[in-house]
Design a protein around this motif. Structure first.
Motif, PDB file in Angstrom:
ATOM      1  N   TYR A 198       0.845  -1.193   0.000  1.00 26.24           N
ATOM      2  CA  TYR A 198       0.000   0.000   0.000  1.00 26.24           C
ATOM      3  C   TYR A 198       0.881   1.243   0.000  1.00 26.24           C
ATOM      4  O   TYR A 198       1.723   1.416   0.875  1.00 26.24           O
ATOM      5  CB  TYR A 198      -0.921   0.012   1.219  1.00 26.24           C
ATOM      6  CG  TYR A 198      -1.773   1.254   1.292  1.00 26.24           C
ATOM      7  CD1 TYR A 198      -2.868   1.400   0.454  1.00 26.24           C
ATOM      8  CD2 TYR A 198      -1.456   2.291   2.158  1.00 26.24           C
ATOM      9  CE1 TYR A 198      -3.646   2.545   0.489  1.00 26.24           C
ATOM     10  CE2 TYR A 198      -2.228   3.438   2.206  1.00 26.24           C
ATOM     11  CZ  TYR A 198      -3.320   3.560   1.361  1.00 26.24           C
ATOM     12  OH  TYR A 198      -4.078   4.710   1.390  1.00 26.24           O
ATOM     13  N   ARG A 199       0.684   2.114  -0.969  1.00 25.53           N
ATOM     14  CA  ARG A 199       1.514   3.310  -1.101  1.00 25.53           C
ATOM     15  C   ARG A 199       0.685   4.586  -1.117  1.00 25.53           C
ATOM     16  O   ARG A 199       1.170   5.646  -1.479  1.00 25.53           O
ATOM     17  CB  ARG A 199       2.361   3.224  -2.376  1.00 25.53           C
ATOM     18  CG  ARG A 199       3.330   2.044  -2.364  1.00 25.53           C
ATOM     19  CD  ARG A 199       4.193   1.987  -3.607  1.00 25.53           C
ATOM     20  NE  ARG A 199       5.092   0.845  -3.579  1.00 25.53           N
ATOM     21  CZ  ARG A 199       6.273   0.819  -2.970  1.00 25.53           C
ATOM     22  NH1 ARG A 199       6.703   1.906  -2.334  1.00 25.53           N
ATOM     23  NH2 ARG A 199       7.024  -0.247  -2.986  1.00 25.53           N
ATOM     24  N   GLY A 200      -0.549   4.515  -0.739  1.00 23.22           N
ATOM     25  CA  GLY A 200      -1.405   5.689  -0.722  1.00 23.22           C
ATOM     26  C   GLY A 200      -1.342   6.426   0.595  1.00 23.22           C
ATOM     27  O   GLY A 200      -0.513   6.137   1.461  1.00 23.22           O
ATOM     28  N   PRO A 201      -2.238   7.388   0.780  1.00 23.55           N
ATOM     29  CA  PRO A 201      -2.268   8.155   2.031  1.00 23.55           C
ATOM     30  C   PRO A 201      -2.660   7.281   3.209  1.00 23.55           C
ATOM     31  O   PRO A 201      -3.469   6.368   3.078  1.00 23.55           O
ATOM     32  CB  PRO A 201      -3.316   9.242   1.762  1.00 23.55           C
ATOM     33  CG  PRO A 201      -4.175   8.668   0.680  1.00 23.55           C
ATOM     34  CD  PRO A 201      -3.266   7.844  -0.172  1.00 23.55           C
ATOM     35  N   ARG A 202      -2.063   7.571   4.349  1.00 19.72           N
ATOM     36  CA  ARG A 202      -2.403   6.874   5.591  1.00 19.72           C
ATOM     37  C   ARG A 202      -3.087   7.854   6.539  1.00 19.72           C
ATOM     38  O   ARG A 202      -2.894   9.066   6.442  1.00 19.72           O
ATOM     39  CB  ARG A 202      -1.154   6.271   6.232  1.00 19.72           C
ATOM     40  CG  ARG A 202      -0.546   5.165   5.386  1.00 19.72           C
ATOM     41  CD  ARG A 202       0.624   4.474   6.067  1.00 19.72           C
ATOM     42  NE  ARG A 202       1.164   3.446   5.196  1.00 19.72           N
ATOM     43  CZ  ARG A 202       0.679   2.205   5.118  1.00 19.72           C
ATOM     44  NH1 ARG A 202      -0.329   1.845   5.890  1.00 19.72           N
ATOM     45  NH2 ARG A 202       1.206   1.327   4.286  1.00 19.72           N
ATOM     46  N   TYR A 203      -3.859   7.293   7.449  1.00 13.33           N
ATOM     47  CA  TYR A 203      -4.663   8.120   8.353  1.00 13.33           C
ATOM     48  C   TYR A 203      -4.469   7.654   9.788  1.00 13.33           C
ATOM     49  O   TYR A 203      -4.217   6.481  10.056  1.00 13.33           O
ATOM     50  CB  TYR A 203      -6.143   8.039   7.963  1.00 13.33           C
ATOM     51  CG  TYR A 203      -6.406   8.593   6.596  1.00 13.33           C
ATOM     52  CD1 TYR A 203      -6.742   9.919   6.410  1.00 13.33           C
ATOM     53  CD2 TYR A 203      -6.264   7.779   5.465  1.00 13.33           C
ATOM     54  CE1 TYR A 203      -6.949  10.445   5.141  1.00 13.33           C
ATOM     55  CE2 TYR A 203      -6.466   8.289   4.195  1.00 13.33           C
ATOM     56  CZ  TYR A 203      -6.810   9.619   4.039  1.00 13.33           C
ATOM     57  OH  TYR A 203      -7.006  10.129   2.778  1.00 13.33           O
ATOM     58  N   ARG A 204      -4.604   8.599  10.710  1.00 11.23           N
ATOM     59  CA  ARG A 204      -4.554   8.285  12.136  1.00 11.23           C
ATOM     60  C   ARG A 204      -5.877   8.674  12.780  1.00 11.23           C
ATOM     61  O   ARG A 204      -6.489   9.674  12.410  1.00 11.23           O
ATOM     62  CB  ARG A 204      -3.398   9.025  12.809  1.00 11.23           C
ATOM     63  CG  ARG A 204      -2.050   8.401  12.510  1.00 11.23           C
ATOM     64  CD  ARG A 204      -0.936   9.026  13.335  1.00 11.23           C
ATOM     65  NE  ARG A 204      -1.197   8.983  14.781  1.00 11.23           N
ATOM     66  CZ  ARG A 204      -1.036   7.898  15.538  1.00 11.23           C
ATOM     67  NH1 ARG A 204      -0.626   6.767  15.006  1.00 11.23           N
ATOM     68  NH2 ARG A 204      -1.265   7.963  16.843  1.00 11.23           N
ATOM     69  N   LEU A 205      -6.294   7.853  13.729  1.00  8.37           N
ATOM     70  CA  LEU A 205      -7.532   8.116  14.456  1.00  8.37           C
ATOM     71  C   LEU A 205      -7.321   7.748  15.923  1.00  8.37           C
ATOM     72  O   LEU A 205      -7.932   6.809  16.448  1.00  8.37           O
ATOM     73  CB  LEU A 205      -8.688   7.310  13.845  1.00  8.37           C
ATOM     74  CG  LEU A 205     -10.107   7.684  14.267  1.00  8.37           C
ATOM     75  CD1 LEU A 205     -10.430   9.127  13.908  1.00  8.37           C
ATOM     76  CD2 LEU A 205     -11.112   6.742  13.604  1.00  8.37           C
ATOM     77  N   PRO A 206      -6.425   8.469  16.602  1.00 11.67           N
ATOM     78  CA  PRO A 206      -6.132   8.138  18.006  1.00 11.67           C
ATOM     79  C   PRO A 206      -7.390   8.217  18.868  1.00 11.67           C
ATOM     80  O   PRO A 206      -8.193   9.144  18.731  1.00 11.67           O
ATOM     81  CB  PRO A 206      -5.124   9.225  18.414  1.00 11.67           C
ATOM     82  CG  PRO A 206      -4.546   9.712  17.126  1.00 11.67           C
ATOM     83  CD  PRO A 206      -5.650   9.624  16.130  1.00 11.67           C
ATOM     84  N   GLY A 207      -7.538   7.239  19.741  1.00 17.45           N
ATOM     85  CA  GLY A 207      -8.705   7.210  20.595  1.00 17.45           C
ATOM     86  C   GLY A 207      -9.919   6.560  19.963  1.00 17.45           C
ATOM     87  O   GLY A 207     -10.920   6.323  20.634  1.00 17.45           O
ATOM     88  N   GLY A 208      -9.839   6.273  18.649  1.00 15.57           N
ATOM     89  CA  GLY A 208     -10.945   5.604  17.984  1.00 15.57           C
ATOM     90  C   GLY A 208     -10.964   4.121  18.313  1.00 15.57           C
ATOM     91  O   GLY A 208      -9.999   3.561  18.843  1.00 15.57           O
ATOM     92  N   ARG A 209     -12.075   3.484  17.986  1.00 18.85           N
ATOM     93  CA  ARG A 209     -12.219   2.055  18.258  1.00 18.85           C
ATOM     94  C   ARG A 209     -12.649   1.331  16.993  1.00 18.85           C
ATOM     95  O   ARG A 209     -13.520   1.813  16.257  1.00 18.85           O
ATOM     96  CB  ARG A 209     -13.242   1.801  19.365  1.00 18.85           C
ATOM     97  CG  ARG A 209     -12.908   2.442  20.692  1.00 18.85           C
ATOM     98  CD  ARG A 209     -13.794   1.885  21.796  1.00 18.85           C
ATOM     99  NE  ARG A 209     -13.471   0.474  22.045  1.00 18.85           N
ATOM    100  CZ  ARG A 209     -14.230  -0.333  22.783  1.00 18.85           C
ATOM    101  NH1 ARG A 209     -15.357   0.117  23.325  1.00 18.85           N
ATOM    102  NH2 ARG A 209     -13.884  -1.580  22.976  1.00 18.85           N
TER     103      ARG A 209
END
Length: 290
Positions: free
Chosen positions: A35-46
């Motif tokens: 995978y070479r696309g954009p990555r995302y963060r969602l701290p605190g998510g479930r």
């Protein structure tokens, strides 16, 4: 003696070539692309990942007599690590709870993905896999993302699980992001939308195709995702390749995100993170093997 050593050297070289060359060739053809696309963060998510509990590839009239199967490893490991690396808390559930059966061939040297190799060194995820939560005891509305993993086992138990259908319905009505890959979208079949209509009716989605099932020669499973989802009114989309196992396709229709097959776990998970409100952090980065 020189001839003997030459023969030994040639044999070793052939083994090395097969051991490393064949997986590299399969990857070049399209299996488990990085995978070479954009990555995302969602701290605190479930996030919740749901898998099959069915462990054998049974022919009609012969329950429990088939070869070992279960969840296809990369369809479970790739989204798990995408969510964990995004800073989310991830729960792992299965239809019955307890030990999750994993398709043995999917963890072989021939097919194992980067995420699978990480799993084989990950004591924590292995423990979660041995002691998965039963779907019947879960409140699906507590999760931002619900992901349905595939594998042949899912053809036997996802669509018929009423607690799963109720959980998906509740999550959807609560505004959560729902989806899955390969055989996983079979778990959507009995879920309902906010108006009480079948969730998949009129929705654009994808899953493993009839053609891939036919090419792999396993036509006796009780449900085939493309066939069942089309019959339920879904707008089915897919990509194609000479061998469908090398195709990749992901469809996002609002909060519903689905991937065609075992190649789509990473992309599907990142799209779900984006739709769930994740913060875009990188582009063109391959996650390290850990």
């Amino acid at each position: 003696m020189d001839t003997l050593w030459f023969g030994v050297g040639a044999a070793v070289a052939a083994v090395v070539l097969v051991r490393f060359g064949v997986p590299a060739l399969l990857k070049a053809l399209g299996l488990h692309p990085d995978y070479r696309g954009p990555r995302y963060r969602l701290p605190g998510g479930r996030a919740l990942i749901v898998t099959t509990s069915h462990a054998t590839l049974d022919r009609p009239g012969a329950p429990g007599a088939g070869r070992k199967t279960g969840v296809f490893a990369s369809e479970f490991t790739a989204p798990y690590y995408a969510f964990v690396d995004a800073g989310m808390d991830v729960d792992v559930a299965s239809i019955k709870g307890g030990e999750i059966p994993v398709e043995p061939f999917s963890l072989s040297w021939l097919l194992a993905s980067r995420a699978d190799r990480r799993f084989l060194r990950d004591v924590r995820l292995q423990a979660l896999t041995r002691h998965s939560l039963p779907v019947s005891g879960l409140d699906f509305t507590r999760y931002d993302i619900v992901f349905l993993a595939g594998g042949w086992g899912a053809a036997y138990d996802l669509a018929g699980c009423e607690p799963l259908a109720r959980g998906i319905t509740a999550a959807w009505r609560a505004g959560k992001v729902v989806g899955g890959v390969c055989h996983g979208p079979l778990g959507l079949l009995k879920a309902l939308d906010t108006n009480g209509a079948p969730l998949v009716r009129g929705k654009r989605l994808t899953a493993v195709t009839n053609r891939q099932v036919e090419q792999l020669g396993i036509r006796f499973t009780p449900q085939h995702p493309e066939r069942e989802l089309r019959a339920a009114g879904a707008i089915f989309e897919s990509a194609t390749a000479r061998r469908e196992v090398f195709a990749q396709h992901v469809v996002a229709d609002g909060r519903l995100v689905t991937g065609q097959n075992q190649n789509a776990g990473d992309v599907t998970a990142q799209r779900m993170l984006e739709i769930a409100g994740g913060q875009r952090v990188t582009e063109a980065v391959v996650a390290p093997v850990q």
